[in-house]
Design an enzyme around this catalytic site. Structure first.
Site, PDB file in Angstrom:
ATOM      1  N   CYS A   1      66.122 -53.426 -31.834  1.00 53.58           N
ATOM      2  CA  CYS A   1      66.138 -53.971 -30.475  1.00 53.58           C
ATOM      3  C   CYS A   1      67.446 -54.737 -30.252  1.00 53.58           C
ATOM      4  O   CYS A   1      68.112 -55.135 -31.204  1.00 53.58           O
ATOM      5  CB  CYS A   1      64.952 -54.934 -30.328  1.00 53.58           C
ATOM      6  SG  CYS A   1      64.918 -55.853 -28.782  1.00 53.58           S
TER       7      CYS A   1
ATOM      8  N   THR B   1      67.653 -57.681 -29.377  1.00 57.64           N
ATOM      9  CA  THR B   1      67.445 -58.987 -30.012  1.00 57.64           C
ATOM     10  C   THR B   1      67.959 -58.981 -31.449  1.00 57.64           C
ATOM     11  O   THR B   1      68.612 -59.929 -31.900  1.00 57.64           O
ATOM     12  CB  THR B   1      65.940 -59.331 -30.012  1.00 57.64           C
ATOM     13  OG1 THR B   1      65.466 -59.283 -28.665  1.00 57.64           O
ATOM     14  CG2 THR B   1      65.685 -60.709 -30.574  1.00 57.64           C
TER      15      THR B   1
ATOM     16  N   HIS C   1      71.679 -59.164 -31.513  1.00 54.66           N
ATOM     17  CA  HIS C   1      72.154 -60.545 -31.276  1.00 54.66           C
ATOM     18  C   HIS C   1      72.057 -61.371 -32.560  1.00 54.66           C
ATOM     19  O   HIS C   1      72.973 -62.125 -32.894  1.00 54.66           O
ATOM     20  CB  HIS C   1      71.320 -61.228 -30.188  1.00 54.66           C
ATOM     21  CG  HIS C   1      71.554 -60.693 -28.810  1.00 54.66           C
ATOM     22  ND1 HIS C   1      72.755 -60.804 -28.162  1.00 54.66           N
ATOM     23  CD2 HIS C   1      70.734 -60.044 -27.944  1.00 54.66           C
ATOM     24  CE1 HIS C   1      72.671 -60.240 -26.961  1.00 54.66           C
ATOM     25  NE2 HIS C   1      71.452 -59.765 -26.822  1.00 54.66           N
TER      26      HIS C   1
ATOM     27  N   HIS D   1      60.971 -56.753 -34.885  1.00 52.28           N
ATOM     28  CA  HIS D   1      59.635 -56.885 -34.288  1.00 52.28           C
ATOM     29  C   HIS D   1      59.059 -55.558 -33.792  1.00 52.28           C
ATOM     30  O   HIS D   1      57.892 -55.501 -33.442  1.00 52.28           O
ATOM     31  CB  HIS D   1      59.655 -57.905 -33.152  1.00 52.28           C
ATOM     32  CG  HIS D   1      60.642 -57.573 -32.075  1.00 52.28           C
ATOM     33  ND1 HIS D   1      61.973 -57.933 -32.158  1.00 52.28           N
ATOM     34  CD2 HIS D   1      60.513 -56.899 -30.920  1.00 52.28           C
ATOM     35  CE1 HIS D   1      62.607 -57.499 -31.090  1.00 52.28           C
ATOM     36  NE2 HIS D   1      61.759 -56.858 -30.322  1.00 52.28           N
TER      37      HIS D   1
ATOM     38  N   CYS E   1      47.187 -73.117 -24.058  1.00 54.54           N
ATOM     39  CA  CYS E   1      47.741 -73.521 -22.759  1.00 54.54           C
ATOM     40  C   CYS E   1      46.880 -72.960 -21.625  1.00 54.54           C
ATOM     41  O   CYS E   1      45.979 -72.152 -21.845  1.00 54.54           O
ATOM     42  CB  CYS E   1      49.197 -73.058 -22.633  1.00 54.54           C
ATOM     43  SG  CYS E   1      49.407 -71.271 -22.428  1.00 54.54           S
TER      44      CYS E   1
ATOM     45  N   CYS F   1      51.852 -67.136 -21.647  1.00 52.38           N
ATOM     46  CA  CYS F   1      51.809 -68.324 -22.527  1.00 52.38           C
ATOM     47  C   CYS F   1      53.161 -69.030 -22.494  1.00 52.38           C
ATOM     48  O   CYS F   1      54.213 -68.402 -22.543  1.00 52.38           O
ATOM     49  CB  CYS F   1      51.479 -67.907 -23.959  1.00 52.38           C
ATOM     50  SG  CYS F   1      51.548 -69.284 -25.134  1.00 52.38           S
TER      51      CYS F   1
ATOM     52  N   ARG G   1      74.513 -41.985 -21.964  1.00 54.71           N
ATOM     53  CA  ARG G   1      73.185 -42.501 -21.607  1.00 54.71           C
ATOM     54  C   ARG G   1      72.675 -41.870 -20.312  1.00 54.71           C
ATOM     55  O   ARG G   1      71.480 -41.629 -20.158  1.00 54.71           O
ATOM     56  CB  ARG G   1      73.226 -44.023 -21.496  1.00 54.71           C
ATOM     57  CG  ARG G   1      73.253 -44.660 -22.872  1.00 54.71           C
ATOM     58  CD  ARG G   1      73.079 -46.153 -22.838  1.00 54.71           C
ATOM     59  NE  ARG G   1      72.595 -46.614 -24.139  1.00 54.71           N
ATOM     60  CZ  ARG G   1      72.555 -47.881 -24.523  1.00 54.71           C
ATOM     61  NH1 ARG G   1      72.958 -48.832 -23.698  1.00 54.71           N
ATOM     62  NH2 ARG G   1      72.092 -48.215 -25.710  1.00 54.71           N
TER      63      ARG G   1
ATOM     64  N   LEU H   1      63.930 -57.118 -15.630  1.00 55.92           N
ATOM     65  CA  LEU H   1      63.741 -57.312 -17.074  1.00 55.92           C
ATOM     66  C   LEU H   1      65.054 -57.659 -17.759  1.00 55.92           C
ATOM     67  O   LEU H   1      65.082 -58.374 -18.751  1.00 55.92           O
ATOM     68  CB  LEU H   1      63.146 -56.042 -17.687  1.00 55.92           C
ATOM     69  CG  LEU H   1      62.884 -56.108 -19.185  1.00 55.92           C
ATOM     70  CD1 LEU H   1      61.534 -56.763 -19.453  1.00 55.92           C
ATOM     71  CD2 LEU H   1      62.917 -54.741 -19.834  1.00 55.92           C
TER      72      LEU H   1
HETATM   73 ZN   LIG Z   1      49.600 -70.294 -24.597  1.00 50.88          ZN
END
Ligand SMILES: [Zn+2]
Length: 342
Positions: A38, A40, A43, A63, A96, A107, A200, A262
């Site tokens: 990803c 992420t 980075h 992930h 929460c 969350c 792409r 996004l």
């Molecule tokens: Zn939460």
């Protein structure tokens, strides 16, 4: 076990031995089969400004994964060893207001797998049972490995009804490409994808986009004329995080148009707010996936024939992670997969 680790506060990753994760009563231990790289992870590997403030070392990164359950905690009843699973990478607090109301994707205290705690680029990963998605219908392993970003694409693309609508997608990275496939599958009339990479854009055509525009050479307004659109796009999906893309999108929307955003900008930028007001546009921020409504939608989309194969353009052994990361960072291809089984 072997794992891909950000060992120190400096650029690079290291494939090294770390202890296997321990599981608690409500956890599931998963043998990782394949993982997806990803932005992420790029980075974190590059150790840019965001990574420096977000990451504590040492950290097992990653992930996006598919794996097989090998062990479950004493309180886990519904998942069994041998189940083929992917994981929701946002671990929520459960306490929460949004969590208590069942809106777990909202969350305010999420912890990211491979960001705030050890991740999935390893031979084994442990997750709370509430973050594990079982593939009840067989799914291609490479596709199962990218359910996390596929979820971003589905969550964004299905944020607003798009049957018969004209849809503009700015950014033809893996998530933009998957969103284009979902939008066509879900009944959009025209799906236009923009990027500055011809490679792409070719993938965008392969996956079913009606028009793929290189905005380094042409404008979105030209694209509208080519398709015979007279009033602008009904739905915008901003996937690039680029100021120019967002500005162009706002300028090309119809009155009452709706934008799901996004793409994560790296800094603040001005946009034409008077246009947003007078065109009565809606702009909705998207982060992550709905737990687990988006996951359900993903499984059913694939069951109903959605084809993501063109999105996956790189496959590497985990030991060749450096070449895989360079491929993913190149900005020309689609999704890059690491195999952990060899
Ligand atoms: Zn939460």
């Amino acid at each position: 076990m072997k794992a891909l680790v950000k060992e120190k506060a400096e650029p690079g990753l290291r494939l090294m031995d770390v202890p296997e994760p321990a599981i608690g009563p409500g956890d599931v231990l998963i043998k990782v089969l394949r993982t997806g790289i990803c932005g992420t992870d790029l980075h974190i590997s590059a150790w840019d400004g965001w990574a420096q403030q977000a990451i504590s070392t040492p950290l097992v990164v990653g992930h996006e994964f598919v794996g097989e359950v090998v062990e479950t905690g004493r309180d886990v009843a519904e998942i069994k060893p041998g189940d083929r699973v992917s994981g929701e990478g946002h671990l929520v607090c459960g306490k929460c207001r949004n969590c208590l109301a069942g809106r777990r994707h909202l969350c305010r205290s999420t912890v990211g797998l491979g960001v705030g705690r050890d991740g999935a680029f390893a031979e084994y990963v442990a997750l709370p049972v509430g973050n594990v998605w079982v593939h009840r219908v067989p799914v291609d392993l490479d596709v199962a490995a990218i359910f996390d970003p596929f979820g971003n694409a589905v969550h964004t693309a299905l944020s607003f009804p798009l049957v018969n609508e004209d849809v503009l997608i700015t950014g033809a990275g893996p998530i933009g490409l998957m969103a284009a496939a979902v939008a066509k599958h879900a009944g959009a009339r025209n799906v236009v994808v923009t990027d500055v990479s011809d490679e792409r854009l070719e993938l965008a055509r392969k996956i079913g986009a009606d028009l793929a525009l290189n905005v380094a050479r042409t404008t979105i307004a030209d694209g509208q004329r080519e398709l015979g659109l007279r009033e602008g796009f009904d739905i915008g999906l901003e996937m690039s995080g680029q100021a120019a893309a967002m500005r162009e999108m706002i300028a090309n929307m119809t009155h009452g148009g709706r934008i799901a955003m996004l793409g994560l900008p790296s800094e603040e930028f001005p946009v034409d707010w008077s246009r947003i007001v007078t065109s009565m546009l809606t702009v909705k921020g998207i982060y992550g996936r709905e737990m687990f409504e988006t996951w359900y939608a993903m499984s059913v989309l694939l069951e109903n024939g959605l084809d993501l194969a063109p999105v996956i353009t790189g496959r590497y052994d985990h030991r060749d992670f450096e070449a895989a990361f360079a491929d993913a960072a190149g900005g020309k291809g689609g999704k890059v997969i690491l195999d952990w089984t060899s």
